[in-house]
Structure formats: C-alpha cells, structure tokens
Enzyme design. Structure first.
Site, mmCIF file in Angstrom:
data_model
loop_
_atom_site.group_PDB
_atom_site.id
_atom_site.type_symbol
_atom_site.label_atom_id
_atom_site.label_comp_id
_atom_site.label_asym_id
_atom_site.label_seq_id
_atom_site.Cartn_x
_atom_site.Cartn_y
_atom_site.Cartn_z
ATOM 1 N N CYS A 119 -23.932 4.947 -64.496
ATOM 2 C CA CYS A 119 -23.187 6.044 -63.864
ATOM 3 C C CYS A 119 -24.086 7.023 -63.098
ATOM 4 O O CYS A 119 -23.595 7.797 -62.283
ATOM 5 C CB CYS A 119 -22.366 6.787 -64.906
ATOM 6 N N HIS A 252 -20.579 13.353 -61.826
ATOM 7 C CA HIS A 252 -20.012 12.039 -62.123
ATOM 8 C C HIS A 252 -18.641 12.242 -62.750
ATOM 9 O O HIS A 252 -18.465 13.021 -63.684
ATOM 10 C CB HIS A 252 -20.947 11.303 -63.087
ATOM 11 N N ASN A 282 -13.126 6.759 -64.507
ATOM 12 C CA ASN A 282 -14.578 6.664 -64.423
ATOM 13 C C ASN A 282 -14.930 5.389 -63.655
ATOM 14 O O ASN A 282 -14.756 4.290 -64.155
ATOM 15 C CB ASN A 282 -15.163 6.622 -65.836
#
EC number: 2.3.1.180
Length: 325
Positions: A119, A252, A282
């Site tokens: 990520c 993020h 996500n």
C-alpha cells in the site's frame, strides 16, 4: 541538470463491476458468513468497491489510468522515458507489469519496472521517479499504482474481504525548473511481516502456503497511525514546511478511522482530508493516485496547492511525499 520534478497530469480507472456492501453481504451469506452494510460502514467507511472480471489484469487497469494521465498532461506515450508500476498483484511472476504496460502503450526502449511496497508502493515509486529525474536519468515519467486485490482475498474472512477492491491511478512526473516534489520519507520494518501478508508462493508449479491476504487489523491500525504521523512530520521538516502549509492531505485510502486519526495527529481540519475510500475501498498501491486524480478532476485540489501524500502497507512499509501541484 534539472533540479526538480512536477506532476503535470493525473488519471485513474475503476473496473465497471461495482460491488456494494449489500451485494457483498449477500455473497457472504451464501457461505454462512454474516455481515451488513451498516457493520462495514461503521468500521471502515467503505460503501462499495470495484472488482475486475475474469481475464482482466493489473496492466489492463494501469493502461486506462495511464491514458487519462497522458491526456491530462498533454503528452503521448512516446514522450515517456520511464515507467514505474507499483503493484502487489502483477499480471504474472515475470516480466513486470510495467513492461507489459509499456507494450500495451505501444512504446519500447525506456526503462520499465515494478515496485513492490504494497500500500506504500505509489509513494515509493514516486520517490524513485523523482530521484531519477533529479539526476537527469529521465525527464518524463509515468508512475502508476495498479491492483487486482479481489484475486487474493479470503472470502471466508469477513474482517478482510470487505476492505479491498481493484483499481489503478497514474501520474505524469516531468522535469521542471520549478519545485514540485519537495521532500519524501520512506521506511520499512520487516519484523512486522506477519501482521499483513499473503503467505504463499509458487514452487515446482504448485502453490505453497496460503496465497490469500491475512491481516491483524488492530495491530495494523495502531502501527499505521503512529508511523504515518512520524513520516509526515519528517517530510515537512525536510522541506522546511509546517502542518499549516498543507492544503490537502491525501493518505492511503485504507480505513476512514486511520485516515481521520492521522489528520488529527497533524492537527489538520478534516475538511482538508481527501476521502474516496467509501467508493472503492482499499486499492493498495492504487489508492493514493486514485484519490489524487479524483480530487484534481473535481476541482478540489488545484494547481499551486501543497499536498501531502502518505501510505502504509505490508512489509511493514510506510512513507510520505510533500509536493506543490
């Protein structure tokens, strides 16, 4: 030698198949697993995510996002002399998704490689591209985050399968006489590998281990908020800036609680927090460029604004980039 690099174009792409929380709840119910729209929203802020269809890979999503970024920058693929793709879900073991993307763009010759920092991947990739431009190795870089996390999710684990989605985001980063990327700060600590990982691999044509995502949510949350604050403050110090100089925080897009927690640690108004996680979940390395592109195209983030990008992911990796758009 050019001293700086600037983002001159952004682009993003979500696959057409939108899966709402209710859709996912019905799918999980068939497996005897209980969840609900309310349960997911309260814990994550996510309302929907997008999943690819069979036969669609990370490079396909990257291609669509790249085309939009090139158009936004007023560039064509032949102008690009560096391609970096941040991904944890490449098309195949090798070659890189960046090389495959290069071919799909119809160009050849320039360096093309993948970055794997989960990520945090886009922050890592952007920092590498900035360094290569500053040293004169490249002048026009295509930096992409692209993921198909739907293929590594354990749909028997409601604590993880509701969190992730597929997508891609891209930027064009060009040499400039004016400051753009101001500073960055990257870190990793492998002792935390067990709290977020996909513990499987291929050997002798067989899959060893469990090639599905595993996460200790509480451990990730505690670590994420702390290290994101530290990376942001270190980056500000390197740039000679303060929290008050940040016009927009684009973290993020993992979980609304982590994102809001980080903003509060930096004493920033939540009005300055760019949030898109509710629409795509996500998307790992794709989430920051996705959010950046959405914010730019909506008119919220404008040329001249100071933006803090920050990510945290499996590895454990984390980092931040401060830039003037």
């Amino acid at each position: 030698m050019t001293s700086y690099s600037r983002i001159t174009g952004t682009g993003s792409y979500l696959p057409p198949r939108r899966v709402t929380n209710d859709d996912l709840a019905k799918q999980l119910a068939e497996r005897g697993i209980e969840t609900s729209d309310q349960w997911i929203i309260e814990r994550t802020g996510i309302r929907a995510r997008h999943f690819v269809d069979d036969g669609v890979n990370s490079s396909d999503l990257a291609l669509e996002a790249s085309r939009k970024a090139l158009e936004s920058a007023g560039r064509v693929a032949d102008d690009v002399d560096l391609i970096i793709v941040a991904t944890s879900t490449p098309d195949m073991v090798f070659p890189s998704s960046a090389a495959i993307l290069q071919h799909k763009l119809g160009v050849a010759g320039c360096p093309a490689f993948d970055v794997q920092a989960v990520c945090s991947g886009f922050v890592y990739a952007l920092t590498v591209a900035d360094a290569m431009i500053r040293t004169g190795t490249a002048r026009c870089a295509l930096v992409v985050g692209a993921e198909v996390f739907s293929r590594i999710l354990d749909f028997n684990d409601r604590t993880t399968c509701v969190l992730f989605g597929d997508g891609a985001g891209a930027v064009i980063l060009e040499a400039s006489d004016e400051p753009g990327i101001l500073a960055s700060d990257l870190h990793a600590d492998g002792k935390h590998v067990g709290i977020l990982c996909v513990p499987g691999h291929v050997s002798g044509g067989e899959v060893l281990g469990k090639p599905l995502l595993h996460m200790d949510g509480q451990a990730v949350f505690k670590l994420a908020v702390r290290v994101l604050e530290e990376a942001a403050r270190t980056t500000l110090a390197k740039a000679g800036r303060t929290e008050a100089d940040i016009d927009w925080l684009i973290p993020h897009q993992a979980n609304i609680r982590i994102m809001e927690g980080t903003a509060k640690k930096l004493k920033m108004s939540l009005d300055k927090l760019i949030v898109t996680v509710h629409e795509h979940g996500n998307t790992s390395a794709a989430s920051i460029p996705l959010a950046l592109d959405e914010a730019v195209r909506s008119g919220k983030v404008k040329k001249g604004d100071t933006v803090m990008l920050e990510g945290v992911g499996g590895g454990f990796t984390w980092g931040a980039v401060l830039l003037d758009l």
